[in-house]
Structure formats: C-alpha cells, structure tokens
Design a protein around this motif. Structure first.
Motif, PDB file in Angstrom:
ATOM      1  N   HIS A 144      -1.778   7.513   5.278  1.00  0.00           N
ATOM      2  CA  HIS A 144      -0.318   7.468   5.343  1.00  0.00           C
ATOM      3  C   HIS A 144       0.313   7.695   3.980  1.00  0.00           C
ATOM      4  O   HIS A 144       1.225   8.503   3.818  1.00  0.00           O
ATOM      5  CB  HIS A 144       0.104   6.115   5.915  1.00  0.00           C
ATOM      6  CG  HIS A 144       1.570   5.834   5.811  1.00  0.00           C
ATOM      7  ND1 HIS A 144       2.519   6.545   6.524  1.00  0.00           N
ATOM      8  CD2 HIS A 144       2.251   4.923   5.075  1.00  0.00           C
ATOM      9  CE1 HIS A 144       3.721   6.077   6.235  1.00  0.00           C
ATOM     10  NE2 HIS A 144       3.580   5.098   5.353  1.00  0.00           N
ATOM     11  N   LEU A 145      -0.180   6.984   2.962  1.00  0.00           N
ATOM     12  CA  LEU A 145       0.443   7.106   1.641  1.00  0.00           C
ATOM     13  C   LEU A 145       0.189   8.474   1.023  1.00  0.00           C
ATOM     14  O   LEU A 145       1.007   8.996   0.261  1.00  0.00           O
ATOM     15  CB  LEU A 145      -0.024   5.976   0.724  1.00  0.00           C
ATOM     16  CG  LEU A 145      -1.467   5.949   0.226  1.00  0.00           C
ATOM     17  CD1 LEU A 145      -1.623   6.710  -1.077  1.00  0.00           C
ATOM     18  CD2 LEU A 145      -1.914   4.496   0.023  1.00  0.00           C
ATOM     19  N   LEU A 146      -0.960   9.097   1.358  1.00  0.00           N
ATOM     20  CA  LEU A 146      -1.216  10.449   0.871  1.00  0.00           C
ATOM     21  C   LEU A 146      -0.233  11.435   1.468  1.00  0.00           C
ATOM     22  O   LEU A 146       0.245  12.355   0.793  1.00  0.00           O
ATOM     23  CB  LEU A 146      -2.654  10.871   1.199  1.00  0.00           C
ATOM     24  CG  LEU A 146      -3.760  10.166   0.408  1.00  0.00           C
ATOM     25  CD1 LEU A 146      -5.129  10.606   0.905  1.00  0.00           C
ATOM     26  CD2 LEU A 146      -3.619  10.446  -1.090  1.00  0.00           C
ATOM     27  N   CYS A 147       0.094  11.280   2.741  1.00  0.00           N
ATOM     28  CA  CYS A 147       1.065  12.165   3.386  1.00  0.00           C
ATOM     29  C   CYS A 147       2.472  11.906   2.871  1.00  0.00           C
ATOM     30  O   CYS A 147       3.255  12.846   2.682  1.00  0.00           O
ATOM     31  CB  CYS A 147       1.034  11.971   4.903  1.00  0.00           C
ATOM     32  SG  CYS A 147      -0.465  12.582   5.699  1.00  0.00           S
ATOM     33  N   VAL A 148       2.806  10.637   2.618  1.00  0.00           N
ATOM     34  CA  VAL A 148       4.129  10.318   2.096  1.00  0.00           C
ATOM     35  C   VAL A 148       4.294  10.909   0.720  1.00  0.00           C
ATOM     36  O   VAL A 148       5.318  11.478   0.384  1.00  0.00           O
ATOM     37  CB  VAL A 148       4.359   8.796   2.045  1.00  0.00           C
ATOM     38  CG1 VAL A 148       5.658   8.464   1.330  1.00  0.00           C
ATOM     39  CG2 VAL A 148       4.390   8.240   3.455  1.00  0.00           C
ATOM     40  N   LEU A 164       0.827  -1.203   0.000  1.00  0.00           N
ATOM     41  CA  LEU A 164       0.000   0.000   0.000  1.00  0.00           C
ATOM     42  C   LEU A 164       0.860   1.252   0.000  1.00  0.00           C
ATOM     43  O   LEU A 164       0.538   2.244  -0.667  1.00  0.00           O
ATOM     44  CB  LEU A 164      -0.926  -0.005   1.221  1.00  0.00           C
ATOM     45  CG  LEU A 164      -1.954  -1.140   1.267  1.00  0.00           C
ATOM     46  CD1 LEU A 164      -2.681  -1.145   2.603  1.00  0.00           C
ATOM     47  CD2 LEU A 164      -2.964  -1.008   0.127  1.00  0.00           C
ATOM     48  N   GLN A 165       1.940   1.229   0.745  1.00  0.00           N
ATOM     49  CA  GLN A 165       2.829   2.396   0.822  1.00  0.00           C
ATOM     50  C   GLN A 165       3.427   2.735  -0.542  1.00  0.00           C
ATOM     51  O   GLN A 165       3.706   3.904  -0.835  1.00  0.00           O
ATOM     52  CB  GLN A 165       3.935   2.135   1.833  1.00  0.00           C
ATOM     53  CG  GLN A 165       4.785   3.366   2.165  1.00  0.00           C
ATOM     54  CD  GLN A 165       5.936   3.026   3.075  1.00  0.00           C
ATOM     55  OE1 GLN A 165       6.819   2.250   2.718  1.00  0.00           O
ATOM     56  NE2 GLN A 165       5.937   3.597   4.266  1.00  0.00           N
ATOM     57  N   ASN A 166       3.615   1.734  -1.380  1.00  0.00           N
ATOM     58  CA  ASN A 166       4.180   1.974  -2.709  1.00  0.00           C
ATOM     59  C   ASN A 166       3.309   2.899  -3.551  1.00  0.00           C
ATOM     60  O   ASN A 166       3.785   3.504  -4.518  1.00  0.00           O
ATOM     61  CB  ASN A 166       4.380   0.649  -3.448  1.00  0.00           C
ATOM     62  CG  ASN A 166       5.619  -0.082  -2.992  1.00  0.00           C
ATOM     63  OD1 ASN A 166       6.472   0.495  -2.311  1.00  0.00           O
ATOM     64  ND2 ASN A 166       5.744  -1.347  -3.355  1.00  0.00           N
TER      65      ASN A 166
END
Length: 258
Positions: free
Chosen positions: A157-161, A101-103
């Motif tokens: 999380h991924l939006l912030c990253v 998901l982080q990708n």
C-alpha cells in the motif's frame, strides 16, 4: 474569507475520520475481506453520484481525449494497488498502526525525488524522514499482535501511495448492517473526494498537509474508543515518533527552500 477555509478544513477532517472508521468497520468488524468488490462498489456509487452532481450543475465535468487519458494509466494502476493493498492492510491492522506504516509513503516519495530529480533535502526534512522510517521499521517488532500478512499488504500500500490471503467468512447478504456499512462507505468516499478537492482549491499544498495531518491524528485518537486495540508502550511510542516526524515534515514544507 479565512473562516470559510476553516469550515472547509473541519468538514474535510470530519468526513476523513468518519470515512476511515466506516471502512474499518466494514473490513474488520463485518469481515468483508474482498477489496476488489469493495473498490468496485465504491467506484460505481461514486461515478453515479459524480454524474448526478454534473447534471445538477454542482460540479463541472469535461470530456477527456484518449491522448490525454493515456498518461493516466500508470497512475491508475498504482491507485488500484493503493486501494486494494490498503483495504487488506486496514482489515488486519489497527488504525494508529496503519497510519504509522502509511507515513512511510513520504520516505518513498522523498527517495524518488532525490534519485529522479536530484532534489536537495533540508535538515528538518531529513530528520523527519529518519523518524518516519525508524518508527515504521520498529513497529512490527513492538506490535503485541503482529500480523505478517497485514504488514505485507501495508508495504504494498505505501509503495503505491508514494509513487490473497485465504477467503474469510463472507457477510450475509441479508444483513442490514452490512448493506448500510457498504452504502455509507461509498457515499463517504465520494464526499471525502469532494471535500479534498474543495480544500485543495482554497489552500496551498502545505496548508492542506496540515489539515490532513490533523485528520489522521483525530482518527487515531478516537479509534481506541470505537474499535478494540491491543497495544503496548513500545508500539505506541512508534506511533508517536512517526507522527512527530510527519509534523516535522509538514513544518519543513512551510520553510523556505535553501
């Protein structure tokens, strides 16, 4: 020399994996689901260690003016959201699924660059972005223990990253395992920061991306031996496709821009 770069890369990989496992242990096994306190503890310990290293002359610290600090405020808020949402997600999602998901943060960054800067996209990069997005979309449908809340925090999380669930049982403050886990997490977070700075200063962004990718693959490969994990063939296929897409993305960054 070339061997020094490899040493720095392996050191980064080692600290990355151990830090990831420690955070997962504190958040999942010890059920420490208070990311604000967790983040505050890590920041406090990291600040003390950074000041100590500055006093000893191991790192160079310089003063920052208020005018220079103001532009950092939006990025600082995103960083807080990144840590908070990431901690929530990691406490409820297995490490391979979390990285899958982080990708998708690469997809967010790609869209921002296309819209804001009109940056053209290589064919390989377009294929890799599609693979990352496809695997992340299908993963919730394939996950045998789908956790809606965990996936929702992962999206934040991924939006912030790229650019409160109810309180669970609080660990006993008399637990030596809890104390050691939190101390190790804070110390490893600081060491990971130093290793990242050291590696980036000696390598290009493309080569740093390779080491970062290898670190995640190592963490994912070892995590089933450390933590219990429920998976099936479709969910594992999503993990493989996602990181094949990331590998293609790293490779495309090394290709000359057309």
């Amino acid at each position: 020399m070339q061997w020094r770069r490899h040493v720095a890369g392996f050191a980064f990989c080692f600290v990355f994996v151990v830090s990831c496992f420690t955070n997962k242990f504190v958040l999942s096994v010890l059920k420490f689901t208070f990311p604000t306190l967790f983040q505050g503890w890590q920041t406090s310990v990291g600040a003390v260690l950074l000041l100590l290293c500055g006093k000893l002359g191991w790192v160079e610290l310089s003063r920052i003016s208020r005018s220079a600090a103001l532009p950092w405020i939006p990025a600082s808020l995103l960083f807080v959201g990144n840590i908070y949402a990431g901690s929530r997600a990691l406490s409820r999602i297995d490490i391979p699924f979390f990285f899958t998901l982080q990708n998708c943060s690469h997809v967010v960054s790609h869209v921002i660059l296309r819209v804001a800067h009109g940056q053209k996209t290589q064919r390989l990069k377009s294929i890799s972005i599609c693979l990352l997005l496809l695997s992340a979309i299908n993963l919730p449908l394939c996950d045998p223990k789908f956790d809606y809340g965990g996936y929702l925090w992962a999206v934040g999380h991924l939006l912030c990253v790229g650019d409160l669930v109810g309180a669970l049982e609080f660990p006993s403050l008399q637990s030596h395992t809890f104390h050691c886990g939190c101390c190790a997490s804070a110390l490893l977070g600081f060491l990971l920061l130093l290793a990242t700075v050291k590696l980036k200063s000696g390598l290009s962004q493309e080569h740093f991306g390779i080491w970062n990718f290898l670190s995640k693959v190592t963490a994912m490969s070892l995590s089933p031996f450390i933590f219990s994990m429920d998976s099936n063939a479709p969910s594992l296929m999503c993990v493989v496709i996602s990181h094949a897409g990331e590998a293609l993305l790293v490779y495309s960054d090394r290709e000359p821009q057309l």
